[in-house]
Design a protein around this motif. Structure first.
Motif, PDB file in Angstrom:
ATOM      1  N   ILE A  50       0.827  -1.207   0.000  1.00  0.00           N
ATOM      2  CA  ILE A  50       0.000   0.000   0.000  1.00  0.00           C
ATOM      3  C   ILE A  50       0.860   1.256   0.000  1.00  0.00           C
ATOM      4  CG2 ILE A  50      -1.643   1.332   1.391  1.00  0.00           C
ATOM      5  CD1 ILE A  50      -2.899  -1.389   2.167  1.00  0.00           C
ATOM      6  N   LEU A  51       1.904   1.258   0.815  1.00  0.00           N
ATOM      7  CA  LEU A  51       2.793   2.424   0.844  1.00  0.00           C
ATOM      8  C   LEU A  51       3.504   2.619  -0.489  1.00  0.00           C
ATOM      9  CD1 LEU A  51       4.310   2.227   4.423  1.00  0.00           C
ATOM     10  CD2 LEU A  51       2.684   3.891   3.547  1.00  0.00           C
ATOM     11  N   ALA A  52       3.850   1.528  -1.159  1.00  0.00           N
ATOM     12  CA  ALA A  52       4.500   1.639  -2.470  1.00  0.00           C
ATOM     13  C   ALA A  52       3.564   2.270  -3.489  1.00  0.00           C
ATOM     14  CB  ALA A  52       4.958   0.262  -2.952  1.00  0.00           C
ATOM     15  N   ILE A  53       2.285   1.907  -3.438  1.00  0.00           N
ATOM     16  CA  ILE A  53       1.319   2.467  -4.385  1.00  0.00           C
ATOM     17  C   ILE A  53       1.030   3.929  -4.066  1.00  0.00           C
ATOM     18  CG2 ILE A  53      -1.090   2.337  -5.139  1.00  0.00           C
ATOM     19  CD1 ILE A  53      -0.808  -0.745  -4.882  1.00  0.00           C
ATOM     20  N   VAL A  54       0.844   4.252  -2.794  1.00  0.00           N
ATOM     21  CA  VAL A  54       0.445   5.603  -2.412  1.00  0.00           C
ATOM     22  C   VAL A  54       1.629   6.576  -2.357  1.00  0.00           C
ATOM     23  CG1 VAL A  54      -0.652   6.977  -0.605  1.00  0.00           C
ATOM     24  CG2 VAL A  54      -1.548   4.722  -1.149  1.00  0.00           C
ATOM     25  N   PHE A  55       2.713   6.165  -1.722  1.00  0.00           N
ATOM     26  CA  PHE A  55       3.870   7.043  -1.529  1.00  0.00           C
ATOM     27  C   PHE A  55       5.130   6.480  -2.179  1.00  0.00           C
ATOM     28  CE2 PHE A  55       1.270   7.761   2.365  1.00  0.00           C
ATOM     29  CZ  PHE A  55       0.942   9.081   2.119  1.00  0.00           C
ATOM     30  N   GLY A  56       4.985   5.733  -3.250  1.00  0.00           N
ATOM     31  CA  GLY A  56       6.105   5.035  -3.862  1.00  0.00           C
ATOM     32  C   GLY A  56       7.258   5.917  -4.282  1.00  0.00           C
ATOM     33  N   ALA A  57       6.974   7.121  -4.706  1.00  0.00           N
ATOM     34  CA  ALA A  57       8.040   8.015  -5.184  1.00  0.00           C
ATOM     35  C   ALA A  57       9.018   8.367  -4.075  1.00  0.00           C
ATOM     36  CB  ALA A  57       7.430   9.289  -5.757  1.00  0.00           C
ATOM     37  N   PHE A  58       8.573   8.316  -2.826  1.00  0.00           N
ATOM     38  CA  PHE A  58       9.434   8.685  -1.706  1.00  0.00           C
ATOM     39  C   PHE A  58      10.200   7.497  -1.134  1.00  0.00           C
ATOM     40  CE2 PHE A  58       5.976  11.794  -1.804  1.00  0.00           C
ATOM     41  CZ  PHE A  58       6.726  12.939  -2.018  1.00  0.00           C
ATOM     42  N   GLY A  59       9.926   6.301  -1.610  1.00  0.00           N
ATOM     43  CA  GLY A  59      10.670   5.118  -1.176  1.00  0.00           C
ATOM     44  C   GLY A  59      10.346   4.648   0.230  1.00  0.00           C
ATOM     45  N   ILE A  60       9.215   5.073   0.773  1.00  0.00           N
ATOM     46  CA  ILE A  60       8.863   4.688   2.143  1.00  0.00           C
ATOM     47  C   ILE A  60       8.765   3.171   2.268  1.00  0.00           C
ATOM     48  CG2 ILE A  60       7.069   4.829   3.918  1.00  0.00           C
ATOM     49  CD1 ILE A  60       6.520   7.687   2.908  1.00  0.00           C
ATOM     50  N   HIS A  61       8.240   2.529   1.237  1.00  0.00           N
ATOM     51  CA  HIS A  61       8.118   1.070   1.281  1.00  0.00           C
ATOM     52  C   HIS A  61       9.479   0.392   1.380  1.00  0.00           C
ATOM     53  CE1 HIS A  61       8.589   2.129  -2.950  1.00  0.00           C
ATOM     54  NE2 HIS A  61       8.932   0.880  -3.211  1.00  0.00           N
ATOM     55  N   LYS A  62      10.503   1.009   0.819  1.00  0.00           N
ATOM     56  CA  LYS A  62      11.854   0.452   0.920  1.00  0.00           C
ATOM     57  C   LYS A  62      12.360   0.515   2.363  1.00  0.00           C
ATOM     58  CE  LYS A  62      12.591  -0.323  -3.466  1.00  0.00           C
ATOM     59  NZ  LYS A  62      12.695  -1.687  -3.972  1.00  0.00           N
ATOM     60  N   PHE A  63      12.090   1.646   3.036  1.00  0.00           N
ATOM     61  CA  PHE A  63      12.490   1.772   4.431  1.00  0.00           C
ATOM     62  C   PHE A  63      11.743   0.761   5.297  1.00  0.00           C
ATOM     63  CE2 PHE A  63      13.440   6.151   2.921  1.00  0.00           C
ATOM     64  CZ  PHE A  63      14.801   6.161   3.218  1.00  0.00           C
TER      65      PHE A  63
END
Length: 124
Positions: A50-63
């Motif tokens: 979900i974080l990758a889809i919504v905030f993917g540009a910021f790389g939050i899902h990677k963190f």
């Protein structure tokens, strides 16, 4: 290089470092909060997807998945390309995040856990 250029360069580096540290801290706090909310599960598939889809540009899902280097790369690309192109350059990391989010959510729990958390596959 003039004194103004050096000063701007130094301020930009400081800003990037502070932003990076702030993003890491926020992601870690968010992760801890979500673990508490979702019962502390080790499998982060839904949260990362979900974080990758919504905030993917910021790389939050990677963190969230513990890929700090890749998260910093996505955040830096977003900030730098977004700044240079007045926001239009954010599209590339946003597309990467969208694709990764879809991939995360379409994998089975076991496959996701084995690939991204145990196997540590950082991209796609």
């Amino acid at each position: 290089m003039s004194e103004n250029d050096k000063d701007f360069d130094e301020k930009a580096k400081d800003f990037a470092n502070k932003t990076s540290e702030s993003a890491k801290q926020s992601a870690n706090e968010f992760t801890e909060g979500m673990k508490d909310t979702f019962g502390g599960s080790d499998n982060k598939k839904v949260l990362a997807g979900i974080l990758a889809i919504v905030f993917g540009a910021f790389g939050i899902h990677k963190f969230i998945l513990g890929y700090n280097k890749e998260g910093i790369i996505m955040l830096a690309v977003t900030l730098i390309l977004g700044g240079i192109t007045c926001g239009f350059g954010v599209g590339l990391p946003m597309i990467v995040g969208l694709i990764e989010g879809i991939i995360y959510l379409t994998k089975s729990d076991e496959e996701f856990y084995a690939t991204y958390q145990v196997g540590r596959k950082p991209w796609f």
